[in-house]
Design a protein around this motif. Sequence first.
Motif, PDB file in Angstrom:
ATOM      1  N   ALA A  31       0.825  -1.210   0.000  1.00  0.00           N
ATOM      2  CA  ALA A  31       0.000   0.000   0.000  1.00  0.00           C
ATOM      3  C   ALA A  31       0.859   1.260   0.000  1.00  0.00           C
ATOM      4  O   ALA A  31       0.395   2.335  -0.395  1.00  0.00           O
ATOM      5  N   TYR A  32       2.120   1.134   0.420  1.00  0.00           N
ATOM      6  CA  TYR A  32       3.033   2.274   0.408  1.00  0.00           C
ATOM      7  C   TYR A  32       3.181   2.839  -1.006  1.00  0.00           C
ATOM      8  O   TYR A  32       3.324   4.058  -1.187  1.00  0.00           O
ATOM      9  N   ALA A  33       3.133   1.967  -2.018  1.00  0.00           N
ATOM     10  CA  ALA A  33       3.247   2.444  -3.396  1.00  0.00           C
ATOM     11  C   ALA A  33       2.099   3.371  -3.752  1.00  0.00           C
ATOM     12  O   ALA A  33       2.275   4.358  -4.480  1.00  0.00           O
ATOM     13  N   LEU A  34       0.892   3.085  -3.245  1.00  0.00           N
ATOM     14  CA  LEU A  34      -0.258   3.947  -3.504  1.00  0.00           C
ATOM     15  C   LEU A  34      -0.152   5.269  -2.756  1.00  0.00           C
ATOM     16  O   LEU A  34      -0.574   6.314  -3.250  1.00  0.00           O
ATOM     17  N   LEU A  35       0.385   5.215  -1.555  1.00  0.00           N
ATOM     18  CA  LEU A  35       0.472   6.414  -0.711  1.00  0.00           C
ATOM     19  C   LEU A  35       1.717   7.251  -1.000  1.00  0.00           C
ATOM     20  O   LEU A  35       1.784   8.422  -0.623  1.00  0.00           O
ATOM     21  N   LEU A  36       2.707   6.648  -1.655  1.00  0.00           N
ATOM     22  CA  LEU A  36       3.975   7.327  -1.888  1.00  0.00           C
ATOM     23  C   LEU A  36       3.841   8.637  -2.662  1.00  0.00           C
ATOM     24  O   LEU A  36       4.408   9.660  -2.237  1.00  0.00           O
ATOM     25  N   PRO A  37       3.120   8.688  -3.793  1.00  0.00           N
ATOM     26  CA  PRO A  37       3.039   9.984  -4.500  1.00  0.00           C
ATOM     27  C   PRO A  37       2.463  11.091  -3.627  1.00  0.00           C
ATOM     28  O   PRO A  37       2.934  12.233  -3.670  1.00  0.00           O
ATOM     29  N   ALA A  38       1.433  10.778  -2.844  1.00  0.00           N
ATOM     30  CA  ALA A  38       0.851  11.791  -1.960  1.00  0.00           C
ATOM     31  C   ALA A  38       1.834  12.202  -0.867  1.00  0.00           C
ATOM     32  O   ALA A  38       1.948  13.396  -0.531  1.00  0.00           O
ATOM     33  N   MET A  39       2.559  11.243  -0.305  1.00  0.00           N
ATOM     34  CA  MET A  39       3.533  11.562   0.741  1.00  0.00           C
ATOM     35  C   MET A  39       4.675  12.396   0.180  1.00  0.00           C
ATOM     36  O   MET A  39       5.149  13.336   0.827  1.00  0.00           O
ATOM     37  N   ARG A  40       5.131  12.058  -1.035  1.00  0.00           N
ATOM     38  CA  ARG A  40       6.186  12.857  -1.661  1.00  0.00           C
ATOM     39  C   ARG A  40       5.712  14.276  -1.905  1.00  0.00           C
ATOM     40  O   ARG A  40       6.449  15.244  -1.686  1.00  0.00           O
TER      41      ARG A  40
END
Length: 415
Positions: A31-40
């Motif tokens: 799920a980190y892959a889905l959240l990564l763009p938003a976190m970046r």
Amino acid sequence: MSRPLSRWRDPLTALGLAAGPVVALGFTRFAYALLLPAMRGDLHWTYAQAGGMNTANAAGYVIGAGTAVLWARWIGDRAAFLGALAVSALVLLLTGTTADYPALSLLRFAGGVTTAVSFVLGSALAARIAAGGGHRRAASLVALYMAGVGVGVVLSGVLVPSVLADGGDAGWRAGWLTLGVVAVLAVVPALLALRRVPPVAVAAGSGLSRAALTGLAPGIAWYVLFGAGYVSYMTFVIALLREQGLGTSGTATFFVVLGLASVLATLFVWGRLIGRLPGGRAPALVSLLVLLGVLPVLLLPAGLPAALVSAAVFGSSFMAGPTAATVLARRALPPAGWTAGIALLTVAFSVGQAIGPLVSGVLSDSGGVAVGLWLSVGLLAAAGLVALFQRDTGPTAEPERPAGSPDRAAAAAVR
């Protein structure tokens, strides 16, 4: 117990244990892959920082996998599995409460430790369900357990984009909190399933001999390369698709297709196939198919069709790696050594997962995300070649039960 219920007992037990990989890999890892763009976007990270976050998780995974046998000896494998699963859910909840990079890194590290313990011990428990049956039956039940990863990916693909659609980049906090709540609920089916798995003490002498280590060496090398290759793709593919213009609905569709392909292939293809292929043929085949799954987003025109082809091919094969590794340990070692063997292979897997995202992130910062993903292609090609050197080193396959026996009936229930 009635005969129909008895027939489904082992498959239902494996499905209950599958709550472990739902949380360990479906949520904490992928799920980190889905959240990564938003976190970046919200936290202004570089790709190297983003990859470093996954490296922290993988470093914890190495420690968790390496200490899983110790936890099983100290408090019992069932208690360690359940406790690690509960702490993993807590870590997911806490991840949504801070924006501090060191604190997030520490939480990702802690999540890596606990999810590795639950995944290793859950794999050993799933393999033990089939004690007394043949390798094909064992592979089918282990595949049921591994299908939890695909279920977790599907749930992530449904829940996370809907949260981000409402909150934008800042919605990553709510995304982690949502996954944490579902992870807490997942503890219930795991607890019910554990009651069906008889406790077995992990003896002090249940480690691996030098001969066993030598026999497993190609498999260990394969799993390092495979772990590095597949997780680099899983970490950065959403970032690539976003760069190529795919919106929230497109990336959500990609993730759901990937998860569904994983569930269906794990249940209906790999459970049967891996039990039939000797030596390193199954790991080599898995590596080749995962490699082919990476190529569409790199070679085909950017857009949803290429993304969905990649999701279908990659999704249908990537979780066959852990299934193959678990069956390999079961074939090569006596039952008392299964947990240690699975733990060792998982350590190798984790080492690869720790190295892959960091190197891929550095390459992505210098040449673009696509350059970083080409690393996956090279690593997976090397993994497939190394796997061919693996031989069956343990006892010959256990004889299958006669037709009509309880074990054969249970095997039929998962085919």
